[in-house]
Scaffold this motif. Structure first.
Motif, PDB file in Angstrom:
ATOM      1  N   SER A  40     -19.751 -26.316 -84.830  1.00  0.00           N
ATOM      2  CA  SER A  40     -20.871 -26.724 -84.002  1.00  0.00           C
ATOM      3  C   SER A  40     -21.473 -25.514 -83.291  1.00  0.00           C
ATOM      4  CB  SER A  40     -20.397 -27.752 -82.964  1.00  0.00           C
ATOM      5  OG  SER A  40     -19.366 -27.190 -82.163  1.00  0.00           O
ATOM      6  N   VAL A  41     -22.540 -25.755 -82.563  1.00  0.00           N
ATOM      7  CA  VAL A  41     -23.170 -24.685 -81.801  1.00  0.00           C
ATOM      8  C   VAL A  41     -22.296 -24.352 -80.598  1.00  0.00           C
ATOM      9  CG1 VAL A  41     -25.209 -24.014 -80.472  1.00  0.00           C
ATOM     10  CG2 VAL A  41     -25.465 -25.443 -82.521  1.00  0.00           C
ATOM     11  N   ASP A  42     -21.971 -23.070 -80.433  1.00  0.00           N
ATOM     12  CA  ASP A  42     -21.200 -22.625 -79.268  1.00  0.00           C
ATOM     13  C   ASP A  42     -22.186 -22.342 -78.141  1.00  0.00           C
ATOM     14  OD1 ASP A  42     -19.705 -21.340 -77.317  1.00  0.00           O
ATOM     15  OD2 ASP A  42     -18.476 -20.233 -78.756  1.00  0.00           O
ATOM     16  N   PHE A  43     -22.460 -23.349 -77.340  1.00  0.00           N
ATOM     17  CA  PHE A  43     -23.463 -23.202 -76.289  1.00  0.00           C
ATOM     18  C   PHE A  43     -23.061 -22.189 -75.226  1.00  0.00           C
ATOM     19  CE2 PHE A  43     -24.549 -27.456 -77.946  1.00  0.00           C
ATOM     20  CZ  PHE A  43     -25.909 -27.272 -78.162  1.00  0.00           C
ATOM     21  N   ASP A  44     -21.784 -21.895 -75.110  1.00  0.00           N
ATOM     22  CA  ASP A  44     -21.334 -20.923 -74.115  1.00  0.00           C
ATOM     23  C   ASP A  44     -21.554 -19.486 -74.561  1.00  0.00           C
ATOM     24  OD1 ASP A  44     -20.447 -22.908 -72.332  1.00  0.00           O
ATOM     25  OD2 ASP A  44     -18.536 -23.075 -73.391  1.00  0.00           O
ATOM     26  N   ASP A  45     -21.739 -19.281 -75.870  1.00  0.00           N
ATOM     27  CA  ASP A  45     -21.934 -17.919 -76.360  1.00  0.00           C
ATOM     28  C   ASP A  45     -22.636 -17.942 -77.719  1.00  0.00           C
ATOM     29  OD1 ASP A  45     -21.860 -15.182 -76.558  1.00  0.00           O
ATOM     30  OD2 ASP A  45     -19.718 -15.042 -76.996  1.00  0.00           O
ATOM     31  N   ILE A  46     -23.847 -18.455 -77.735  1.00  0.00           N
ATOM     32  CA  ILE A  46     -24.602 -18.577 -78.984  1.00  0.00           C
ATOM     33  C   ILE A  46     -24.785 -17.223 -79.655  1.00  0.00           C
ATOM     34  CG2 ILE A  46     -26.908 -19.043 -79.934  1.00  0.00           C
ATOM     35  CD1 ILE A  46     -27.111 -21.412 -78.020  1.00  0.00           C
ATOM     36  N   HIS A  47     -25.022 -16.194 -78.852  1.00  0.00           N
ATOM     37  CA  HIS A  47     -25.434 -14.899 -79.399  1.00  0.00           C
ATOM     38  C   HIS A  47     -24.323 -13.847 -79.440  1.00  0.00           C
ATOM     39  CE1 HIS A  47     -29.477 -16.432 -79.580  1.00  0.00           C
ATOM     40  NE2 HIS A  47     -29.406 -16.773 -78.316  1.00  0.00           N
ATOM     41  N   TYR A  48     -23.092 -14.293 -79.341  1.00  0.00           N
ATOM     42  CA  TYR A  48     -21.929 -13.418 -79.509  1.00  0.00           C
ATOM     43  C   TYR A  48     -21.921 -12.253 -78.503  1.00  0.00           C
ATOM     44  CZ  TYR A  48     -20.927 -16.067 -83.678  1.00  0.00           C
ATOM     45  OH  TYR A  48     -20.631 -17.100 -84.520  1.00  0.00           O
TER      46      TYR A  48
ATOM     47  N   HIS B   5     -19.729 -12.390 -75.983  1.00  0.00           N
ATOM     48  CA  HIS B   5     -18.359 -12.287 -75.487  1.00  0.00           C
ATOM     49  C   HIS B   5     -17.294 -12.532 -76.550  1.00  0.00           C
ATOM     50  CE1 HIS B   5     -20.287 -12.265 -71.593  1.00  0.00           C
ATOM     51  NE2 HIS B   5     -20.842 -13.440 -71.848  1.00  0.00           N
ATOM     52  N   ARG B   6     -17.661 -12.979 -77.724  1.00  0.00           N
ATOM     53  CA  ARG B   6     -16.682 -13.248 -78.777  1.00  0.00           C
ATOM     54  C   ARG B   6     -16.970 -12.356 -79.980  1.00  0.00           C
ATOM     55  NH1 ARG B   6     -19.021 -18.529 -81.897  1.00  0.00           N
ATOM     56  NH2 ARG B   6     -21.140 -18.428 -81.069  1.00  0.00           N
ATOM     57  N   PRO B   7     -15.961 -12.075 -80.776  1.00  0.00           N
ATOM     58  CA  PRO B   7     -16.184 -11.246 -81.960  1.00  0.00           C
ATOM     59  C   PRO B   7     -17.142 -11.938 -82.916  1.00  0.00           C
ATOM     60  CG  PRO B   7     -13.839 -11.449 -81.476  1.00  0.00           C
ATOM     61  CD  PRO B   7     -14.541 -12.444 -80.609  1.00  0.00           C
ATOM     62  N   TYR B   8     -18.028 -11.168 -83.491  1.00  0.00           N
ATOM     63  CA  TYR B   8     -18.997 -11.727 -84.430  1.00  0.00           C
ATOM     64  C   TYR B   8     -18.335 -12.061 -85.754  1.00  0.00           C
ATOM     65  CZ  TYR B   8     -23.098 -12.017 -87.516  1.00  0.00           C
ATOM     66  OH  TYR B   8     -24.052 -12.422 -88.423  1.00  0.00           O
ATOM     67  N   GLU B   9     -18.580 -13.279 -86.239  1.00  0.00           N
ATOM     68  CA  GLU B   9     -18.115 -13.694 -87.549  1.00  0.00           C
ATOM     69  C   GLU B   9     -19.337 -14.266 -88.262  1.00  0.00           C
ATOM     70  OE1 GLU B   9     -16.786 -14.679 -90.923  1.00  0.00           O
ATOM     71  OE2 GLU B   9     -17.388 -16.475 -89.779  1.00  0.00           O
ATOM     72  N   ARG B  10     -19.766 -13.622 -89.335  1.00  0.00           N
ATOM     73  CA  ARG B  10     -21.073 -13.935 -89.913  1.00  0.00           C
ATOM     74  C   ARG B  10     -21.191 -15.336 -90.480  1.00  0.00           C
ATOM     75  NH1 ARG B  10     -21.533 -10.247 -95.392  1.00  0.00           N
ATOM     76  NH2 ARG B  10     -19.458 -10.623 -96.229  1.00  0.00           N
ATOM     77  N   TRP B  11     -20.086 -15.883 -91.035  1.00  0.00           N
ATOM     78  CA  TRP B  11     -20.154 -17.242 -91.567  1.00  0.00           C
ATOM     79  C   TRP B  11     -20.166 -18.272 -90.453  1.00  0.00           C
ATOM     80  CZ3 TRP B  11     -21.950 -18.039 -96.100  1.00  0.00           C
ATOM     81  CH2 TRP B  11     -21.791 -17.073 -97.099  1.00  0.00           C
ATOM     82  N   GLU B  12     -19.426 -18.008 -89.409  1.00  0.00           N
ATOM     83  CA  GLU B  12     -19.446 -18.886 -88.245  1.00  0.00           C
ATOM     84  C   GLU B  12     -20.850 -18.912 -87.643  1.00  0.00           C
ATOM     85  OE1 GLU B  12     -16.381 -18.977 -84.658  1.00  0.00           O
ATOM     86  OE2 GLU B  12     -17.827 -17.346 -84.433  1.00  0.00           O
ATOM     87  N   ALA B  13     -21.472 -17.726 -87.558  1.00  0.00           N
ATOM     88  CA  ALA B  13     -22.827 -17.627 -87.006  1.00  0.00           C
ATOM     89  C   ALA B  13     -23.822 -18.375 -87.880  1.00  0.00           C
ATOM     90  CB  ALA B  13     -23.228 -16.164 -86.874  1.00  0.00           C
ATOM     91  N   TYR B  14     -23.676 -18.237 -89.189  1.00  0.00           N
ATOM     92  CA  TYR B  14     -24.550 -18.974 -90.109  1.00  0.00           C
ATOM     93  C   TYR B  14     -24.336 -20.471 -89.932  1.00  0.00           C
ATOM     94  CZ  TYR B  14     -26.684 -20.532 -94.517  1.00  0.00           C
ATOM     95  OH  TYR B  14     -27.453 -21.162 -95.468  1.00  0.00           O
TER      96      TYR B  14
END
Length: 313
Positions: A162-170, A172-181
């Protein structure tokens, strides 16, 4: 559940056989490549006046010339649109004149390296959701002039989360490209859920779809090995299989033209039919969180606030 009689093998031209879109105007974002080309071809074959909205104007013009020759429909035009640029999106909407009957939000990026737009947004969410959100709202008056359908091309990748409303744009969390997609594709579905509530009285409907596993330019950020691994993990090699672009565009045309969807919003389709709820363990169906009305309302609010803060700045 909406069942249409279409399925995996159906091609876009099969769906529009006997459909008359004469006098109807359509915009297809990303209409210069992949399933976008086949979407434009089918709409033009049915008689619609189609605008290809593309980043690469030259590529768009080549596709338009080819499709005019193939379909005999001279009402195929090209306009500049870069969904990652809010200035470009607003310019497109501002320059549109008259009614719009079909808005096919087809363009997107997938599994990109970590990139921020000039606004500081993560590229996939900025392109796949914010770009289309701004475009659709910017075209609102044209869409409601005669009632319209908005079609959001989502993906089974929405099942990744689902959409991570607490950190949509990464931030504070490590970027994971498939998760972002995945979260950007979930946003495509949620957009239609809330739009149905807000715009139903205006005669505007919005639904989402999974086109299928298709080899197109969307995979340009993947190595051949990574692409084969994604196909394997998705089950496409043994269950869903890989579609041709013509087959991949079919569900878009179902959502855009089928009389069975009249007045309906917030639905999610795959292989030409409304998808069942995902039960876990399979890469098919729609996740409950992608049709959660509270999440849909929150996404709309966050999107408006984000774009308003940009305007204020």
């Amino acid at each position: 559940m909406i069942t249409t009689g279409y399925g995996f093998e159906t091609a876009a031209l099969d769906v529009v056989e006997g459909v008359d879109l004469t006098g109807r105007r359509a915009v297809v974002t990303g209409g210069a490549s992949g399933i976008g080309v086949e979407t434009v071809r089918a709409l033009a074959t049915a008689g619609a006046a189609v605008t290809i909205a593309a980043r690469d104007i030259d590529a768009g013009q080549r596709v338009a010339s080819s499709l005019i020759a193939a379909t005999g429909n001279k009402k195929i035009s090209v306009a500049k649109l870069d969904l990652a640029s809010q200035a470009s999106v607003k310019a497109f909407a501002r320059n549109w004149d008259g009614p719009l009957h079909l808005l096919i939000n087809n363009a997107g990026v997938m599994a990109t390296p970590f990139t921020r737009t000039p606004e500081g947004w993560e590229l996939q969410f900025a392109t796949n959701h914010f770009g289309h959100f701004t475009l659709t709202l910017g075209l609102f008056n044209s869409l409601r002039a005669e009632g319209a359908r908005v079609v959001n091309v989502s993906s089974s990748a929405h099942l990744m989360g689902s959409v991570d409303f607490d950190d949509i744009h990464y931030a504070h969390r490590p970027y994971e490209r498939w998760e972002a997609y995945g979260q950007s594709k979930t946003a495509n579905v949620l957009f239609g859920v809330e739009a149905g509530k807000r715009w139903g009285a205006e005669g505007i409907t919005m639904n989402a779809l999974m086109p299928g596993s298709i080899a197109t330019n969307l995979q340009r950020h993947l190595t051949p090995e990574e692409l084969q691994e994604r196909i394997r993990l998705s089950g496409a090699a043994t269950k869903r299989r890989v579609k041709t672009p013509e087959q991949g565009a079919a569900t878009t045309l179902v959502v855009a033209t089928s009389p069975l969807l009249e007045g309906l919003s917030g639905k999610y389709f795959e292989d030409g039919n409304e998808a069942l709820p995902n039960t876990g363990g399979v890469i098919s169906g729609v996740a409950p969180y992608a049709q959660d009305p509270e999440a849909a309302a929150r996404l709309w609010k966050v999107s408006e606030e984000t774009l308003f803060s940009l305007k204020a700045a």
